[in-house]
Design a protein around this motif. Structure first.
Motif, short mmCIF file in Angstrom:
data_model
loop_
_atom_site.label_atom_id
_atom_site.label_comp_id
_atom_site.label_asym_id
_atom_site.label_seq_id
_atom_site.Cartn_x
_atom_site.Cartn_y
_atom_site.Cartn_z
N ILE A 333 1.03 -1.15 0.14
CA ILE A 333 0.28 0.14 0.19
C ILE A 333 0.58 1.45 0.55
O ILE A 333 2.04 1.64 1.02
CB ILE A 333 -0.37 -0.12 1.39
CG1 ILE A 333 -2.12 -1.86 1.62
CG2 ILE A 333 -1.45 1.35 1.81
CD1 ILE A 333 -3.00 -0.95 -0.02
N MET A 334 0.80 1.85 -0.54
CA MET A 334 1.40 3.61 -0.71
C MET A 334 0.15 4.77 -0.38
O MET A 334 -0.90 3.92 -1.38
CB MET A 334 2.01 4.30 -2.21
CG MET A 334 2.41 4.93 -1.97
SD MET A 334 2.80 5.73 -3.72
CE MET A 334 2.72 7.61 -4.09
N ILE A 335 0.81 5.19 0.95
CA ILE A 335 -0.47 5.89 1.21
C ILE A 335 0.31 7.81 0.76
O ILE A 335 1.72 7.46 1.35
CB ILE A 335 -0.86 6.09 2.94
CG1 ILE A 335 -1.20 6.61 2.68
CG2 ILE A 335 0.75 5.54 3.56
CD1 ILE A 335 -2.51 7.00 2.67
N HIS A 336 -0.47 8.46 0.41
CA HIS A 336 0.66 9.95 -0.15
C HIS A 336 -0.09 11.12 0.46
O HIS A 336 -1.34 10.72 0.79
CB HIS A 336 0.34 9.84 -1.84
CG HIS A 336 0.91 10.59 -2.35
ND1 HIS A 336 2.36 11.20 -1.75
CD2 HIS A 336 1.33 11.16 -3.63
CE1 HIS A 336 3.47 11.67 -3.07
NE2 HIS A 336 2.73 11.55 -3.68
N SER A 337 0.43 11.90 0.94
CA SER A 337 -0.01 13.44 1.23
C SER A 337 0.85 14.12 1.02
O SER A 337 2.03 14.32 -0.03
CB SER A 337 0.22 12.85 3.32
OG SER A 337 0.70 14.01 3.47
N ARG A 338 0.22 15.15 1.20
CA ARG A 338 1.18 16.80 0.90
C ARG A 338 0.86 17.98 1.16
O ARG A 338 1.35 18.92 1.78
CB ARG A 338 0.42 16.96 -0.77
CG ARG A 338 -0.98 17.65 -0.19
CD ARG A 338 -1.23 18.18 -2.14
NE ARG A 338 -2.73 19.25 -2.04
CZ ARG A 338 -2.34 20.29 -2.30
NH1 ARG A 338 -1.27 21.28 -3.28
NH2 ARG A 338 -3.95 20.83 -2.33
N LYS A 339 0.77 16.92 2.84
CA LYS A 339 0.83 18.50 4.10
C LYS A 339 2.40 18.34 4.06
O LYS A 339 3.75 17.57 4.27
CB LYS A 339 0.50 17.80 5.23
CG LYS A 339 -1.19 17.09 4.71
CD LYS A 339 -1.59 19.18 5.52
CE LYS A 339 -3.38 18.54 5.29
NZ LYS A 339 -4.09 17.89 5.55
N LYS A 340 3.15 19.36 4.99
CA LYS A 340 4.72 19.47 5.44
C LYS A 340 4.68 18.76 6.09
O LYS A 340 6.10 18.23 6.62
CB LYS A 340 4.74 21.07 5.68
CG LYS A 340 4.35 21.65 4.46
CD LYS A 340 5.80 23.35 4.75
CE LYS A 340 6.22 24.23 3.80
NZ LYS A 340 6.21 22.97 2.28
N GLU A 341 3.75 18.49 6.99
CA GLU A 341 4.33 17.79 8.43
C GLU A 341 3.65 16.25 8.26
O GLU A 341 2.87 15.44 7.55
CB GLU A 341 3.43 17.66 9.71
CG GLU A 341 4.13 19.46 10.07
CD GLU A 341 5.42 19.41 10.14
OE1 GLU A 341 6.30 18.75 10.82
OE2 GLU A 341 6.28 20.13 9.80
N PRO A 365 7.91 11.21 0.57
CA PRO A 365 8.28 12.35 1.37
C PRO A 365 7.93 13.25 0.86
O PRO A 365 9.62 13.52 1.35
CB PRO A 365 9.33 11.40 2.77
CG PRO A 365 9.77 10.56 2.00
CD PRO A 365 9.06 10.20 1.24
N THR A 366 7.62 13.81 -0.22
CA THR A 366 8.35 15.27 -0.76
C THR A 366 7.82 16.88 -0.14
O THR A 366 8.75 16.86 0.05
CB THR A 366 7.61 15.38 -2.27
OG1 THR A 366 7.80 14.00 -3.32
CG2 THR A 366 8.14 16.49 -3.17
N THR A 367 7.46 17.17 -0.07
CA THR A 367 6.36 17.46 1.23
C THR A 367 7.28 17.74 2.38
O THR A 367 7.34 18.73 2.95
CB THR A 367 5.19 17.71 1.15
OG1 THR A 367 4.21 17.07 1.74
CG2 THR A 367 4.92 18.61 -0.29
N PHE A 368 6.87 16.14 3.36
CA PHE A 368 7.15 16.05 4.73
C PHE A 368 8.23 15.44 4.72
O PHE A 368 8.92 14.68 5.37
CB PHE A 368 6.19 15.20 5.15
CG PHE A 368 5.59 14.40 4.47
CD1 PHE A 368 4.32 13.89 3.56
CD2 PHE A 368 5.88 12.33 4.87
CE1 PHE A 368 4.17 13.13 3.10
CE2 PHE A 368 5.46 11.86 4.42
CZ PHE A 368 5.14 11.37 3.72
#
Ligand code: SPV
Ligand code: MG
Length: 431
Positions: A333-341, A365-368
């Motif tokens: 499973i890949m879980i993605h987020s664009r939050k800074k934290e 982890p591009t943004t976090f």
């Protein structure tokens, strides 16, 4: 009888090794520390034969009295156990990334007046040929494809770097450095859709088609040995997906990650700033089932990417999807987020790990990006993908060079920004 210790980090025993073992045996009773597969993989290349087999082979050499496992590149623990009078090594480790390991050996040996004995290292052409043959085998589909699963069994974070060409493949393959007695390097390569599109001057909307992606993969496969994870975007039409996944498997790609979007896909880092539709759980599960059914081996991994946090559909939706995708056969499973934290990523992983201890979790982890790999590991994350940093660093460097030439109306000023001509001419070996 004096005690002699040597460490072996090889799966190809050649005359050079036998010669040094013979000399070691003249000094006393030889114990060989055999490096684990994990350490082998992180130090030289993935071993063709495993630890048990290597222990057997080395044990059967007549100059060897005993074999033990060495679990780190650092000799300290084994040396304190064995307390040898001599450590024997080739003199090739005086420079390069093994130099600090060598200094530590000398220091530890002082604790009981032990001595380091170095013999001239024989680097003949036959040995080089053998090593090249092994590397070539590692690049073949049947060896390369299974390697991601093998790495996942090693119980550590798998570090993956974005690649988009032969030259970036070589960077992912060859960049390594010694840190705290360990060798840090990338374990695998990520063929990002964003970067594969950007390098062609195209937007990341599945416009660069599968034929083009396959060509890029082929280019990378030709010059590397490490496993490849393909960013498969949405996976396209189910009717095409079952053909494409088999092609990738045949080529020796180790995994594809497909994201649960449908229609015109845009890059996830836009989030909700642009219109993007998430696929229904049912239709995405069907795509997973069709993909899995098309595969011919148990080695290739189909990883499902959840876009619920990106599209602000909430944690519950993300967790429900994870469960459904695993039940449909997803191998990760890949879980993605664009939050800074990384908070929402950690919340997802902690909750997912309560129900599922096994299925690999992948993050980008591009943004976090302040989070360290160790922290990700502590939340049960298995694979960390550095998804776009090579192209993002190359572009400003190239743009600046172009500007400086325009500014000066000559190339003299950019020379200091560039790799010397001699180096670019010899960067790629002819054989
Ligand atoms: C990519 O690298 O193309 C990805 C990751 O899919 S992201 O750009 O963050 O969507
Ligand atoms: Mg992508």
């Amino acid at each position: 009888m004096k005690k002699v210790y040597m460490c072996f980090g090889t799966d190809v025993i050649h005359n050079g090794h036998i010669e040094i073992l013979r000399k070691a045996a003249e000094l006393g009773e030889v114990t060989v520390g055999v490096l684990t597969d994990e350490v082998m993989a992180s130090y030289k290349r993935y071993p063709i034969i495993n630890l048990e087999q290597r222990l057997q082979i080395i044990e059967s050499i007549k100059y060897v009295s005993k074999v033990i496992v060495q679990e780190e590149l650092d000799y300290t623990n084994n040396l304190r156990k064995v307390k040898p009078d001599y450590v024997v090594h080739g003199d090739d480790w005086r420079t390069g990334y093994q130099a600090s390991i060598r200094s530590k050996v000398i220091d530890i040996l002082k604790e009981w007046d032990g001595e380091l004995v170095e013999f001239p290292y024989t680097e003949d052409n036959n040995i080089k040929c053998l090593e090249n043959t092994m590397r070539e085998r590692l690049s073949m589909p049947e060896f390369r494809r299974a390697r991601l699963r093998k790495l996942l069994k090693m119980n550590r974070t798998i570090r993956v770097l974005e690649v988009h060409s032969g030259i970036t493949g070589l960077i992912a393959e060859n960049t390594k450095l010694e840190k705290d007695g360990k060798i840090n390097e990338f374990d695998a390569m990520w063929l990002s859709s964003l970067c594969d599109s950007t390098v062609k001057g195209k937007p990341d909307i599945e416009l660069v088609d599968m034929s083009s992606r396959l060509k890029t993969i082929e280019e990378i496969l030709e010059v590397t040995t490490k496993p490849i994870i393909l960013d498969g975007d949405t996976g396209g039409l189910v009717e095409h997906f079952n053909f494409n996944i088999r092609t990738l498997e045949r080529m020796g790609v180790s995994a594809i990650i497909i994201e649960d979007k449908e229609g015109l896909k845009k890059n996830s880092l836009f989030g909700t700033e642009v219109h993007q539709d998430q696929a229904s759980i049912e239709s995405f599960c069907e795509k997973i089932r069709v993909g899995k059914a098309a595969l011919k081996t148990k080695e290739f991994m189909l990883i499902a990417r959840i876009e619920s946090l990106i599209l602000e559909k909430g944690m519950e939706d993300a967790l429900a999807r994870a469960q459904a995708y695993v039940n449909a056969g997803a191998d990760g499973i890949m879980i993605h987020s664009r939050k800074k934290e990384p908070d929402e990523i950690f919340a997802f992983c902690d909750a997912f790990r309560l129900q599922n201890k096994q299925t690999p979790i992948i993050v980008v982890p591009t943004t976090f990006n302040k989070v360290y790999e160790e922290e990700l590991y502590n939340h049960g994350i298995n694979i960390v993908i550095y998804a776009n940093q090579l192209i993002r660093s190359a572009f400003p460097a190239m743009q600046n060079t172009a500007r400086v030439i325009l500014e000066n109306e000559r190339a003299y000023e950019v020379d200091k920004l560039c790799m010397p001509v001699k180096e670019i001419l010899t960067l790629i070996k002819e054989r």
